[in-house]
Design an enzyme around this catalytic site. Structure first.
Site, PDB file in Angstrom:
ATOM      1  CG  ASN A   1     -27.462  15.661  -5.352  1.00 39.41           C
ATOM      2  OD1 ASN A   1     -28.381  16.269  -4.809  1.00 39.41           O
ATOM      3  ND2 ASN A   1     -26.214  15.705  -4.929  1.00 39.41           N
ATOM      4  N   GLY A   2     -30.095  17.305  -6.997  1.00 41.25           N
ATOM      5  CA  GLY A   2     -30.276  18.714  -7.348  1.00 41.25           C
ATOM      6  C   GLY A   2     -31.750  19.008  -7.539  1.00 41.25           C
TER       7      GLY A   2
ATOM      8  CE  LYS B   1     -21.439  15.325   8.435  1.00 43.96           C
ATOM      9  NZ  LYS B   1     -21.900  16.172   9.544  1.00 43.96           N
TER      10      LYS B   1
ATOM     11  CD  GLU C   1     -28.313  18.964  13.884  1.00 39.24           C
ATOM     12  OE1 GLU C   1     -28.092  18.890  12.674  1.00 39.24           O
ATOM     13  OE2 GLU C   1     -27.397  19.073  14.715  1.00 39.24           O
TER      14      GLU C   1
ATOM     15  CG  HIS D   1     -35.117  41.819  27.062  1.00 36.00           C
ATOM     16  ND1 HIS D   1     -35.397  43.130  27.382  1.00 36.00           N
ATOM     17  CD2 HIS D   1     -33.883  41.568  27.557  1.00 36.00           C
ATOM     18  CE1 HIS D   1     -34.363  43.658  28.002  1.00 36.00           C
ATOM     19  NE2 HIS D   1     -33.424  42.725  28.136  1.00 36.00           N
TER      20      HIS D   1
ATOM     21  NE  ARG E   1     -24.152  13.405  -1.215  1.00 37.16           N
ATOM     22  CZ  ARG E   1     -23.315  14.417  -1.375  1.00 37.16           C
ATOM     23  NH1 ARG E   1     -22.145  14.397  -0.781  1.00 37.16           N
ATOM     24  NH2 ARG E   1     -23.632  15.442  -2.118  1.00 37.16           N
TER      25      ARG E   1
ATOM     26  CD  GLU F   1     -23.321  23.266  17.233  1.00 43.04           C
ATOM     27  OE1 GLU F   1     -24.010  23.894  16.423  1.00 43.04           O
ATOM     28  OE2 GLU F   1     -22.984  22.080  17.048  1.00 43.04           O
TER      29      GLU F   1
ATOM     30  CB  CYS G   1     -29.657  13.189  -3.463  1.00 40.86           C
ATOM     31  SG  CYS G   1     -31.375  13.616  -3.235  1.00 40.86           S
TER      32      CYS G   1
ATOM     33  CE  LYS H   1     -25.010  19.471  16.570  1.00 42.42           C
ATOM     34  NZ  LYS H   1     -24.195  20.047  15.590  1.00 42.42           N
TER      35      LYS H   1
ATOM     36  CD1 TRP I   1     -32.675  14.641   3.478  1.00 41.47           C
ATOM     37  CD2 TRP I   1     -33.248  16.297   2.093  1.00 41.47           C
ATOM     38  NE1 TRP I   1     -33.152  15.687   4.236  1.00 41.47           N
ATOM     39  CE2 TRP I   1     -33.515  16.715   3.419  1.00 41.47           C
ATOM     40  CE3 TRP I   1     -33.531  17.180   1.048  1.00 41.47           C
ATOM     41  CZ2 TRP I   1     -34.030  17.962   3.728  1.00 41.47           C
ATOM     42  CZ3 TRP I   1     -34.057  18.427   1.355  1.00 41.47           C
ATOM     43  CH2 TRP I   1     -34.305  18.803   2.686  1.00 41.47           C
TER      44      TRP I   1
HETATM   45  C1  F6R Z   1     -25.731  20.563  12.304  1.00 42.85           C
HETATM   46  C2  F6R Z   1     -25.376  20.409  10.925  1.00 42.85           C
HETATM   47  C3  F6R Z   1     -25.846  21.407   9.941  1.00 42.85           C
HETATM   48  C4  F6R Z   1     -24.665  21.886   9.093  1.00 42.85           C
HETATM   49  C5  F6R Z   1     -25.133  22.808   7.974  1.00 42.85           C
HETATM   50  C6  F6R Z   1     -23.969  23.347   7.151  1.00 42.85           C
HETATM   51  O1  F6R Z   1     -25.259  19.527  13.093  1.00 42.85           O
HETATM   52  O2  F6R Z   1     -24.689  19.482  10.566  1.00 42.85           O
HETATM   53  O3  F6R Z   1     -26.473  22.471  10.548  1.00 42.85           O
HETATM   54  O4  F6R Z   1     -23.760  22.548   9.927  1.00 42.85           O
HETATM   55  O5  F6R Z   1     -25.999  22.109   7.133  1.00 42.85           O
HETATM   56  O6  F6R Z   1     -23.235  22.328   6.579  1.00 42.85           O
HETATM   57  P1  F6R Z   1     -21.791  22.557   6.030  1.00 42.85           P
HETATM   58  O7  F6R Z   1     -20.885  22.857   7.172  1.00 42.85           O
HETATM   59  O8  F6R Z   1     -21.436  21.257   5.378  1.00 42.85           O
HETATM   60  O9  F6R Z   1     -21.837  23.694   5.055  1.00 42.85           O
END
Ligand code: F6R
Length: 613
Positions: free
Chosen positions: A104-105, A608, A492, A508, A28, A485, A2, A489, A78
């Site tokens: 926000n929260g 994000k 997502e 396994h 956000r 990772e 948010c 990626k 969000w």
């Molecule tokens: C993946 C991604 C998320 C963040 C996670 C932690 O592309 O962006 O998995 O890595 O939400 O976020 P931070 O690094 O901001 O604590």
């Protein structure tokens, strides 16, 4: 998670500042958005819309808004409580629309408060916890907004950053923070509030960071800060040295591709002045004050979630092999509840791009309670994690706007490698080995320049596999975190089901799923486990699995065991190679999502900054 914007100042700036601030914060959350402004006749105009900010902007432009004052609030959501809808979008109001707020929260005890207010005859129109806060403040409002907010917060449990307006005090704006971030920008007689500085930098570089339990009262052109007991506080004004251009696409179609391709440059920024090849040492200005403690530790824990957890997994390997110290990557949402064994000889390194992740903050607090030294690797300057850690290192890679994290991962892993060298040099790591690693770190920009040339090739590869709905990524040792990772990626941004596994773990269980419809992306670059990887790949091929290999330039053998190969430059150090491989996988994920016609910068359901648990 948010985004909030508040504005107090010039009438002709209100809507522009609010909407452009929201656009900057859109990463956000983007389920819905809204603004509230006060009209000259002291009524609120509140406009809300579902979806991205541009939908809200269109609605504002098509609306005949009565003449209004130089004050307003805005929000991009969000969803936590209640689906994305106009009713659930912020701002929310009190019973008689005397006050409006954005939040926000999460208000944890919202149900209890809602029940009490319902008994008092208050009606609710949304499923949100935020509406409860708005209704409560208005219920307590007797003509002084500050008094009403302070009184209401006495019974509120949970996390909030909130900005509140009252129509009877049209020259007043109140903001409070607990748990969720809030920054105040100062620009002469204008004040801009934002969830982070990106909402503010187009107006000013002078900011005040609110701490938990602090309130800003902007009243008749003056601001003051107090705590929730209404005691005045003196706050430092900070200067942000961000380049505003860094937060724009600079001609690229998407932030995601810009951020992938700018890695040669940003990694230079990230390591600049920190590598001392002549002595084989690392210098982190942010850790100087805690170096004596660092030399005493006997255990390292690296804390993060999502991409930041996968860089932590690489860090775990770096610390054990380079610094010869027990190390463990911990997933922050689990760590906080896990009774981890920690004491004053434990070094906890918290990793976070945003510096706001609620679970990581909770993990830091837990580690500090147990006496650990807690430092950070954080990108967002002045963010909550940067401020609550004992010391730390900034990534220095500029803002990462695309929701999927790319350049932050690369910088986090590189800085962790450098942390391991730093500690290693106090624990028997020789000059030669340290210097070899440092000189390969210095070469990273060169390697990344070469990977950037794979943009076309990864696009072709993506178009070949674009209709596959299941993918598996495998790697071993340093490339196991890269398999995790890589899979994250593509999931997502492409909404493809993908799993990351250790190639050794494969037989396994997972191998039961292998057939010609589930291709495997195998990270097969030359390193100490290369032969093991080749055997694992043969096992997959023997079950009709298609292999897409990421291989070292010149390794022709891989062609005979793969359907497709992406060749990447080879580092002389296996610790560096995963970073090169990962950039190729980032390009593949981008091209996959773009090829599917998806919104690569704002994938569905994600945000994000995850500021709630
Ligand atoms: C993946 C991604 C998320 C963040 C996670 C932690 O592309 O962006 O998995 O890595 O939400 O976020 P931070 O690094 O901001 O604590």
């Amino acid at each position: 998670m948010c985004g909030i914007v508040g504005y107090y100042g010039k009438q002709d700036q209100v809507l522009d500042t609010l909407v452009s601030g929201l656009k900057r914060l859109e990463y956000r959350g983007y389920d819905s958005a809204g603004v509230a402004i006060i009209n000259k006749d002291q009524e609120f105009t509140c406009i809300k819309e579902v979806g991205k900010i541009k939908n809200l902007e269109n609605k504002i432009n098509n609306q005949n808004i009565p003449e209004f004052k130089g004050i307003g609030i805005a929000h991009t959501r969000w969803a936590t409580h209640g689906v994305p809808s106009v009713e659930n979008a912020h701002p929310h109001s009190g019973q008689d629309q005397k006050i409006f707020l954005v939040h926000n929260g999460i208000i944890e005890n919202y149900q209890e408060i809602k029940d009490k207010l319902t008994n008092e005859g208050v009606t609710f129109y949304s499923q949100t916890d935020t509406e409860v806060l708005a209704k409560l403040i208005e219920f307590n409002y007797t003509g002084d907004l500050k008094e009403a907010v302070l009184k209401s917060l006495e019974v509120v449990q949970g996390a909030y950053a909130t900005v509140v307006l009252a129509k009877n005090e049209p020259d007043r704006l109140i903001a409070v923070k607990k748990g969720s971030p809030m920054v105040l920008g100062l620009n002469g007689d204008e004040y801009i509030l934002g969830s982070d500085v990106s909402a503010i930098i187009s107006k000013t570089r002078e900011v005040i960071y609110l701490e938990d339990g602090e309130m800003i009262d902007i009243n008749n052109g003056q601001y003051s800060v107090c705590n929730l007991d209404n005691q005045s506080l003196d706050k430092d004004i900070h200067n942000i040295d961000w380049d505003e251009d860094a937060a724009s696409k600079e001609g690229y179609e998407h932030f995601l591709i810009k951020e992938i391709l700018e890695q040669p440059k940003v990694i230079k920024d990230s390591v600049r002045g920190r590598l001392l090849p002549d002595t084989g040492d690392i210098k982190f200005g942010g850790l100087i004050d805690v170096m004596d403690k660092i030399k005493e530790v006997n255990r390292v824990i690296i804390l993060g979630i999502g991409t930041s957890f996968y860089s932590a997994k690489l860090g775990e390997l770096y610390f054990e092999s380079i610094a010869n110290i027990p190390a463990k990557a911990e997933m922050s949402p689990e760590f906080r509840y896990n009774d981890a064994v920690i004491d004053d000889k434990t070094w906890v390194i918290a990793i976070s791009q945003s510096g706001e992740t609620a679970d990581t903050i909770a993990g830091i607090e837990e580690a500090k309670r147990k006496g650990a030294l807690v430092t950070g690797i954080v990108n967002s300057v002045g963010s909550p994690i940067a401020r609550i850690t004992d010391a730390g290192v900034y990534n220095q890679i500029g803002p990462e706007i695309s929701v999927a994290s790319t350049k932050a991962f690369t910088s986090q892993a590189t800085l962790l490698l450098m942390h391991a060298i730093l500690l290693g040099r106090t624990r028997g790591l020789g000059y030669t080995q340290a210097e070899e690693l440092i000189s390969e770190i210095k070469k990273l920009p060169e390697y990344f320049e070469k990977v950037a040339l794979l943009r076309g090739e990864t696009k072709e590869l993506a178009s070949k596999y674009i209709n596959y709905d299941n993918l598996v990524y495998v790697g071993r040792k340093y490339n196991y975190p890269i398999a995790l990772e890589g899979a994250l990626k593509i999931k997502e941004v492409s909404y493809v089901h993908a799993e990351g596994l250790s190639a050794g773990e494969f037989k396994h269980g997972f191998i039961a799923l292998i057939d010609e419809k589930m291709p495997t992306i195998a990270i097969l670059t030359k390193d100490s486990v290369y032969d093991k990887m080749v055997s694992n790949v043969e096992e997959i091929r023997a079950r009709n699995g298609k292999i897409i290999a990421i291989a070292s330039e010149g390794d022709e053998r891989v062609e005979s065991i793969s359907e497709d190969v992406i060749y990447v430059p080879r580092s002389t150090k296996e610790e560096i190679q995963p970073l090169i491989n990962n950039m190729a996988l980032q390009l593949l994920a981008y091209n996959f999502a773009h090829g599917r016609g998806l919104d690569v910068d704002k994938p569905r359901n994600l945000a994000k900054s995850v500021t709630v648990e």
